[in-house]
Design a protein around this motif. Structure first.
Motif, short mmCIF file in Angstrom:
data_model
loop_
_atom_site.label_atom_id
_atom_site.label_comp_id
_atom_site.label_asym_id
_atom_site.label_seq_id
_atom_site.Cartn_x
_atom_site.Cartn_y
_atom_site.Cartn_z
N ALA A 86 0.84 -1.20 0.00
CA ALA A 86 0.00 0.00 0.00
C ALA A 86 0.88 1.26 0.00
N LEU A 87 0.24 2.36 -0.32
CA LEU A 87 0.92 3.65 -0.30
C LEU A 87 1.05 4.13 1.14
N VAL A 88 2.25 4.50 1.54
CA VAL A 88 2.49 5.03 2.88
C VAL A 88 3.09 6.42 2.76
N GLN A 89 2.90 7.20 3.79
CA GLN A 89 3.41 8.56 3.83
C GLN A 89 4.69 8.63 4.66
N LYS A 90 5.49 9.62 4.37
CA LYS A 90 6.73 9.81 5.12
C LYS A 90 6.43 9.94 6.61
N ASP A 91 7.23 9.28 7.45
CA ASP A 91 7.13 9.27 8.91
C ASP A 91 5.94 8.45 9.42
N GLN A 92 5.25 7.73 8.52
CA GLN A 92 4.17 6.85 8.98
C GLN A 92 4.76 5.64 9.68
N LEU A 93 4.16 5.23 10.81
CA LEU A 93 4.65 4.09 11.58
C LEU A 93 4.39 2.80 10.81
N LEU A 94 5.48 2.03 10.61
CA LEU A 94 5.37 0.75 9.91
C LEU A 94 5.48 -0.43 10.88
N PHE A 95 6.46 -0.37 11.78
CA PHE A 95 6.66 -1.43 12.78
C PHE A 95 6.94 -0.78 14.13
N GLN A 96 6.58 -1.50 15.19
CA GLN A 96 6.88 -1.05 16.54
C GLN A 96 7.72 -2.10 17.24
N ILE A 97 8.92 -1.69 17.68
CA ILE A 97 9.77 -2.55 18.50
C ILE A 97 9.38 -2.33 19.96
N ASP A 98 9.47 -3.37 20.77
CA ASP A 98 9.12 -3.28 22.19
C ASP A 98 9.87 -2.11 22.83
N PRO A 99 9.15 -1.05 23.27
CA PRO A 99 9.83 0.14 23.78
C PRO A 99 10.15 0.09 25.27
N ARG A 100 9.68 -0.90 26.01
CA ARG A 100 9.79 -0.87 27.47
C ARG A 100 11.24 -0.84 27.97
N PRO A 101 12.15 -1.66 27.42
CA PRO A 101 13.54 -1.56 27.91
C PRO A 101 14.14 -0.19 27.65
N PHE A 102 13.79 0.41 26.56
CA PHE A 102 14.36 1.72 26.21
C PHE A 102 13.71 2.83 27.02
N GLN A 103 12.45 2.67 27.38
CA GLN A 103 11.81 3.64 28.27
C GLN A 103 12.45 3.58 29.65
N ALA A 104 12.79 2.38 30.11
CA ALA A 104 13.44 2.24 31.41
C ALA A 104 14.82 2.91 31.40
N VAL A 105 15.56 2.74 30.32
CA VAL A 105 16.88 3.38 30.22
C VAL A 105 16.72 4.89 30.20
N LEU A 106 15.71 5.39 29.53
CA LEU A 106 15.48 6.84 29.50
C LEU A 106 15.13 7.35 30.88
#
Length: 402
Positions: A86-106
């Motif tokens: 399909a047609l996607v736009q620039k900066d459109q979310l395609l995949f999500q990696i598990d953010p929890r470890p990175f949120q904890a580091v932040l």
């Protein structure tokens, strides 16, 4: 002579007469059959005109811009947020990696930054107090109301406090960098489209562990306009540049010269293209140079990876003799046409064909302008036979350049 013998002789003579009569009838000349009407044939005139000469090359379709979507952090894919193809736009979310470890580091980095800020406040308070001691002991030491040792101790303590303040500021910068890095890594858990275009099939599925060395999870290509690569021989390239020796002349000719794209199903693409650029060098292995053409692609019908034939009018032959291709027949390597004269009689003539243009064929030798050739019905005629010529009409018009 007895009666039986006489009857036998009569019978034999009668049989002989009957046989002779039968032979005479069989040998009697038969009346000539009446000749039928001459066959109908479709004839086309030999037309003399200026003809555009087309060259043809094999082309491969590519996206104008193609970008791989790759992971920049290590983690597990949690979601796929786009429809493949399909047609996607620039900066459109395609995949999500598990953010929890990175949120904890932040969160940890932000806590360390807050701690460093608190240490700086304490260090500045200590340094301010020491500075006040220096300011107080300096005039007292001059008046000998305080010992020089007290003043020296205050100065040393103030310098140490300043060093502590500088260290605290450095720790804050380091903590701020750690926060920014953690925030970037958290952002990298969102795999977004780097460009607007068509997104390809997902190469990795939800649950897969990805990292910076993993293959692209998908690819996005801008396909309107779409790019078509094709190679022309070095001699063709040199011939074009000799005919248009100046840069302005070449650019004007390239703008005037449309490109046609014949698709895999044999149809000609409805939109014409233009030459975008030529590669910097000739391929030493093939002796050809790569050319890029651009074709409008509304609706994203054409897709990268497809093949087609690129055609362009590269030159013009003035005063060429042209007849329909179907009027020419090949026999053991030679080419022949059936010519109808002014008395509607047929003669078979050997010709030398040249380039083909659309549904027509340029004849280099063997015909003259204005002569008539059989375009349909040549199988009905023989040299010297009479025909009933009728005008040849093209049943399905073919656009020039097809």
């Amino acid at each position: 002579m007895s009666g039986s013998v006489r009857r036998t002789v009569v019978i034999v003579v009668a049989l002989v007469v009957i046989v002779i009569a039968a032979i005479a009838v069989a040998l009697r000349p038969k009346p000539a059959a009446s000749a039928g009407p001459p066959p109908d044939v479709m004839v086309a005139p030999v037309v003399q005109k200026d003809v555009a000469i087309y060259s043809e090359w094999i082309g491969t379709l590519y996206g104008l811009v193609t970008a791989d979507v790759k992971a920049q952090v290590t983690g597990y894919l949690l979601q796929q947020n786009y429809q493949e193809g399909a047609l996607v736009q620039k900066d459109q979310l395609l995949f999500q990696i598990d953010p929890r470890p990175f949120q904890a580091v932040l969160d940890q980095a932000e806590g360390q930054l807050a701690q460093a800020n608190a240490q700086l406040v304490n260090a500045e308070a200590v340094q301010l107090r020491n500075q006040l001691d220096v300011d107080r002991y300096t005039p007292l030491a001059k008046e000998q109301a305080a010992s020089q040792q007290d003043l020296d101790n205050a100065v040393q303590n103030n310098l140490a406090a300043k060093a502590t303040v500088a260290t605290a500021k450095a720790q804050i910068q380091s903590a701020q960098a750690a926060v920014e890095t953690a925030r970037l890594n958290l952002g990298f858990t969102r795999l977004v489209a780097p460009i607007s275009g068509i997104a390809g099939i997902a190469q990795l599925q939800v649950g897969a562990l990805v990292n910076t060395s993993s293959a692209p999870v998908t690819t996005v290509s801008t396909v309107d306009p779409i790019k078509v690569y094709f190679t022309v021989s070095e001699s063709e390239y040199l011939d074009f540049n000799r005919r248009f020796p100046t840069e302005s002349g070449r650019q004007a000719e390239l703008k005037r010269m449309p490109l046609y794209l014949v698709l895999a199903d044999g149809t000609t693409y409805e939109h014409t293209g233009t030459v975008d650029y030529a590669d910097r060098a000739v391929n030493q292995g093939t002796g050809a140079i790569l050319i890029a053409g651009l074709f409008p692609n509304p609706g994203n019908i054409l897709r990268p990876g497809g093949y087609g034939k690129v055609r362009a009018a590269t030159s013009t032959q003035p005063g060429a003799l042209v007849i329909p291709q179907r009027a020419v027949s090949e026999l053991q390597g030679s080419y022949q046409v059936a010519v109808v004269d002014s008395e509607n009689k047929v003669s078979i003539r050997t010709v030398t064909p040249g380039d083909r243009t659309g549904s027509d064929w340029i004849i280099a030798q063997g015909l003259k302008a204005g002569e008539r050739v059989v375009a349909e019905g040549a199988q009905k005629v023989r040299p010297g036979s009479q025909v009933n010529p009728k005008p040849y009409v093209v049943k399905s018009a073919t656009a020039e350049g097809n």
